[in-house]
Scaffold this active site. Sequence first.
Site, short mmCIF file in Angstrom:
data_model
loop_
_atom_site.label_atom_id
_atom_site.label_comp_id
_atom_site.label_asym_id
_atom_site.label_seq_id
_atom_site.Cartn_x
_atom_site.Cartn_y
_atom_site.Cartn_z
N ALA A 38 0.80 -1.22 0.00
CA ALA A 38 0.00 0.00 0.00
C ALA A 38 0.83 1.27 0.00
CB ALA A 38 -0.93 0.00 1.21
N ASN A 95 0.60 -5.00 7.45
CA ASN A 95 1.54 -5.64 6.54
C ASN A 95 2.52 -4.64 5.94
OD1 ASN A 95 0.47 -8.41 6.60
ND2 ASN A 95 -1.34 -7.50 5.68
N HIS A 106 -0.65 6.62 4.80
CA HIS A 106 0.63 6.10 5.24
C HIS A 106 1.65 7.23 5.21
CE1 HIS A 106 -0.98 2.00 4.53
NE2 HIS A 106 -1.55 2.58 3.48
#
Length: 259
Positions: free
Chosen positions: A116, A182, A212
């Site tokens: 991601a 993850n 993120h």
Amino acid sequence: MRYGIVGFGRIGRRLAVRMPGVAAVLVRPAQVEDASAIVGSAAVCTSLDAFIARGPAVALECASASMLAETGALLLAQGIDLIPLSLTAFADPRIERRLIDAAEAGPGRLEIAPGAIGTLDLLATAREEGLNRVIYRQLKSPSMWRLTPADRLADLASIETRRVFFKGSVREVARHFPNNLNTSVGVALAGLGLDRTEAELVADPAISETGHELEIHAAPGNVVLTVGGREVPPDGDPIDYTTFSLMRLLKRREARMAI
């Protein structure tokens, strides 16, 4: 190129539809009909032995941390390259050692996808010279965090402005979130490792997407990377860079000009 998919959730299905060359898909019995409609019944397997017999050159694990722990080393020993997504399996030092040892023994090769966050290139490059600190942050609204184990770690309902509600090493934090962190483990594996990479979980009522943030402190230069996502309801399908990072790695394996 013939590739295989372990697991057939949202990412596995999206990958099968977008990328030709599926040699095998390892699914639960209840998923056979769904998978057959997309990849054809000949490629659908319900056992690891059948999956291996189909001869994929590379397996993309899109299932779960437990499935990666169970099948990863076996696939590598059979000469099948492995690109895993359920990287929180590495939070268990025994599983981390087993997978790394299997990759070192070969003949299969272990490759880590950026998932991601989109890219790990800068981080892996910084590791070559003076990488001394890495901080990974995952951001969600309190309502989205409440769908994860975070609800047991903080009073999310009381958060009114952006707040770091949990932090520690990636190994410490990922153990609490077997299905959610993850990307943090991928960052750790590309840089300072799970015990030296810092992870911070951020609740922000002002956002409705998963975000993120990555801070890299290294001799060649410091880096701050921010990745947002499209807005989705708390129980919606968060299409992010994960599927597309897998597609890039598959295409790169055969590209005459690799980027």
